[in-house]
Design a protein around this motif. Structure first.
Motif, PDB file in Angstrom:
ATOM      1  N   SER A  41       0.808  -1.214   0.000  1.00 41.61           N
ATOM      2  CA  SER A  41       0.000   0.000   0.000  1.00 41.61           C
ATOM      3  C   SER A  41       0.845   1.270   0.000  1.00 41.61           C
ATOM      4  CB  SER A  41      -0.953   0.011   1.196  1.00 41.61           C
ATOM      5  OG  SER A  41      -0.217   0.041   2.401  1.00 41.61           O
ATOM      6  N   GLU A  42       2.147   1.114   0.089  1.00 36.85           N
ATOM      7  CA  GLU A  42       3.069   2.259   0.122  1.00 36.85           C
ATOM      8  C   GLU A  42       3.853   2.337  -1.181  1.00 36.85           C
ATOM      9  OE1 GLU A  42       5.690   1.612   3.448  1.00 36.85           O
ATOM     10  OE2 GLU A  42       4.055   0.758   4.629  1.00 36.85           O
ATOM     11  N   THR A  43       4.621   3.403  -1.315  1.00 42.31           N
ATOM     12  CA  THR A  43       5.555   3.502  -2.431  1.00 42.31           C
ATOM     13  C   THR A  43       6.728   2.581  -2.133  1.00 42.31           C
ATOM     14  OG1 THR A  43       4.937   5.786  -2.833  1.00 42.31           O
ATOM     15  CG2 THR A  43       7.056   5.068  -3.724  1.00 42.31           C
ATOM     16  N   VAL A  44       7.018   1.686  -3.062  1.00 41.74           N
ATOM     17  CA  VAL A  44       8.121   0.744  -2.893  1.00 41.74           C
ATOM     18  C   VAL A  44       9.222   1.149  -3.867  1.00 41.74           C
ATOM     19  CG1 VAL A  44       8.818  -1.674  -2.992  1.00 41.74           C
ATOM     20  CG2 VAL A  44       6.494  -1.090  -2.283  1.00 41.74           C
ATOM     21  N   GLU A  45      10.341   1.559  -3.327  1.00 34.15           N
ATOM     22  CA  GLU A  45      11.479   1.983  -4.146  1.00 34.15           C
ATOM     23  C   GLU A  45      12.406   0.800  -4.401  1.00 34.15           C
ATOM     24  OE1 GLU A  45      11.942   4.934  -5.515  1.00 34.15           O
ATOM     25  OE2 GLU A  45      10.222   5.906  -4.549  1.00 34.15           O
ATOM     26  N   VAL A  46      12.796   0.634  -5.651  1.00 35.15           N
ATOM     27  CA  VAL A  46      13.713  -0.447  -6.013  1.00 35.15           C
ATOM     28  C   VAL A  46      15.039  -0.269  -5.274  1.00 35.15           C
ATOM     29  CG1 VAL A  46      14.961  -1.550  -7.910  1.00 35.15           C
ATOM     30  CG2 VAL A  46      12.595  -0.819  -8.238  1.00 35.15           C
ATOM     31  N   ALA A  47      15.452   0.961  -5.081  1.00 39.25           N
ATOM     32  CA  ALA A  47      16.704   1.220  -4.360  1.00 39.25           C
ATOM     33  C   ALA A  47      16.639   0.677  -2.931  1.00 39.25           C
ATOM     34  CB  ALA A  47      17.010   2.714  -4.349  1.00 39.25           C
ATOM     35  N   ASP A  48      15.478   0.787  -2.288  1.00 41.33           N
ATOM     36  CA  ASP A  48      15.319   0.260  -0.924  1.00 41.33           C
ATOM     37  C   ASP A  48      15.385  -1.267  -0.919  1.00 41.33           C
ATOM     38  OD1 ASP A  48      15.019   2.847   0.029  1.00 41.33           O
ATOM     39  OD2 ASP A  48      12.819   2.762  -0.029  1.00 41.33           O
ATOM     40  N   LEU A  49      14.782  -1.888  -1.920  1.00 43.81           N
ATOM     41  CA  LEU A  49      14.842  -3.346  -2.020  1.00 43.81           C
ATOM     42  C   LEU A  49      16.284  -3.801  -2.245  1.00 43.81           C
ATOM     43  CD1 LEU A  49      11.744  -3.901  -4.347  1.00 43.81           C
ATOM     44  CD2 LEU A  49      11.853  -4.258  -1.869  1.00 43.81           C
ATOM     45  N   ALA A  50      16.985  -3.108  -3.124  1.00 42.87           N
ATOM     46  CA  ALA A  50      18.381  -3.445  -3.412  1.00 42.87           C
ATOM     47  C   ALA A  50      19.239  -3.297  -2.163  1.00 42.87           C
ATOM     48  CB  ALA A  50      18.903  -2.547  -4.531  1.00 42.87           C
ATOM     49  N   ARG A  51      19.010  -2.218  -1.430  1.00 51.31           N
ATOM     50  CA  ARG A  51      19.783  -1.974  -0.212  1.00 51.31           C
ATOM     51  C   ARG A  51      19.522  -3.089   0.814  1.00 51.31           C
ATOM     52  NH1 ARG A  51      19.625   2.973  -0.422  1.00 51.31           N
ATOM     53  NH2 ARG A  51      17.481   3.328   0.157  1.00 51.31           N
ATOM     54  N   ALA A  52      18.270  -3.523   0.948  1.00 52.13           N
ATOM     55  CA  ALA A  52      17.932  -4.603   1.883  1.00 52.13           C
ATOM     56  C   ALA A  52      18.620  -5.912   1.496  1.00 52.13           C
ATOM     57  CB  ALA A  52      16.423  -4.798   1.936  1.00 52.13           C
ATOM     58  N   CYS A  53      18.849  -6.083   0.198  1.00 54.88           N
ATOM     59  CA  CYS A  53      19.519  -7.295  -0.302  1.00 54.88           C
ATOM     60  C   CYS A  53      21.027  -7.113  -0.426  1.00 54.88           C
ATOM     61  CB  CYS A  53      18.939  -7.688  -1.662  1.00 54.88           C
ATOM     62  SG  CYS A  53      17.238  -8.266  -1.569  1.00 54.88           S
ATOM     63  N   ALA A  54      21.524  -5.959  -0.007  1.00 55.73           N
ATOM     64  CA  ALA A  54      22.961  -5.641  -0.057  1.00 55.73           C
ATOM     65  C   ALA A  54      23.512  -5.729  -1.477  1.00 55.73           C
ATOM     66  CB  ALA A  54      23.743  -6.540   0.901  1.00 55.73           C
ATOM     67  N   LEU A  55      22.744  -5.176  -2.438  1.00 52.48           N
ATOM     68  CA  LEU A  55      23.164  -5.144  -3.838  1.00 52.48           C
ATOM     69  C   LEU A  55      22.986  -3.738  -4.384  1.00 52.48           C
ATOM     70  CD1 LEU A  55      21.298  -8.367  -5.077  1.00 52.48           C
ATOM     71  CD2 LEU A  55      23.746  -8.164  -4.617  1.00 52.48           C
ATOM     72  N   SER A  56      23.685  -3.449  -5.474  1.00 49.25           N
ATOM     73  CA  SER A  56      23.440  -2.175  -6.140  1.00 49.25           C
ATOM     74  C   SER A  56      22.067  -2.231  -6.791  1.00 49.25           C
ATOM     75  CB  SER A  56      24.514  -1.909  -7.203  1.00 49.25           C
ATOM     76  OG  SER A  56      24.340  -2.789  -8.299  1.00 49.25           O
ATOM     77  N   ARG A  57      21.503  -1.078  -7.071  1.00 48.78           N
ATOM     78  CA  ARG A  57      20.169  -1.016  -7.668  1.00 48.78           C
ATOM     79  C   ARG A  57      20.140  -1.732  -9.028  1.00 48.78           C
ATOM     80  NH1 ARG A  57      16.660   1.330 -10.942  1.00 48.78           N
ATOM     81  NH2 ARG A  57      14.737   2.230 -10.184  1.00 48.78           N
ATOM     82  N   SER A  58      21.144  -1.472  -9.849  1.00 48.77           N
ATOM     83  CA  SER A  58      21.150  -2.065 -11.189  1.00 48.77           C
ATOM     84  C   SER A  58      21.351  -3.578 -11.125  1.00 48.77           C
ATOM     85  CB  SER A  58      22.208  -1.418 -12.078  1.00 48.77           C
ATOM     86  OG  SER A  58      23.487  -1.580 -11.516  1.00 48.77           O
ATOM     87  N   HIS A  59      22.258  -4.039 -10.261  1.00 52.35           N
ATOM     88  CA  HIS A  59      22.483  -5.472 -10.139  1.00 52.35           C
ATOM     89  C   HIS A  59      21.225  -6.159  -9.597  1.00 52.35           C
ATOM     90  CE1 HIS A  59      24.628  -9.253  -9.738  1.00 52.35           C
ATOM     91  NE2 HIS A  59      24.101  -9.361  -8.531  1.00 52.35           N
TER      92      HIS A  59
END
Length: 146
Positions: A41-59
């Protein structure tokens, strides 16, 4: 000689199985999907998901698409639509309430995305679902509300 060529031509071609490389490891894929579902229900940023997975956004984006077949944004959109369909079928919430509950910025955007995906607007889809359910329950009257 002609017989050996014929045998070769009839033999099935077996391609070596390619190893699926480049995707997210299972715990990262599960984490990313769970974060998305928890914040639908919120804005989900790909950068936040990447950070949680300890990866760069593009990777992360490349690996997520390799694992799921969809980009992170497409997967999020698919989950939002699935949740919206579930709410349309099982609640009497208005389409505006559903659109906000599922993370769409407004009802117009929700209707546009839903129609593009389903080929029918959410109000008409709700009416169709209600009619199909009332066909199972004799004497019921369909009530379609936006």
């Amino acid at each position: 000689m002609a017989q050996s060529q014929q045998t070769i031509a009839c033999a099935p071609i077996v391609e070596p199985r390619k190893k699926n490389t480049g995707g997210l490891i299972p715990w990262r894929e599960s984490l990313a999907k769970q974060l998305i579902l928890d914040r639908l229900s919120e804005t989900v940023e790909v950068a936040d998901l990447a950070r949680a997975c300890a990866l760069s956004r593009s990777h992360f984006s490349r690996a997520f698409k390799c694992s799921t077949g969809l980009s992170p944004q497409d997967w999020i959109r698919q989950q939002r639509l699935a949740r919206a369909k579930q709410l349309i079928q099982s609640t009497d919430m208005t389409l505006t309430q559903i659109s906000l509950e599922c993370g769409f910025c407004d009802q117009a955007h929700f209707c546009h995305i839903f129609t593009r995906s389903e080929g029918i607007n959410p109000f008409a889809w709700r009416c169709r679902m209600v009619r199909s359910l009332t066909n199972l329950k004799p004497g019921s009257m369909p009530v379609c509300q936006g």
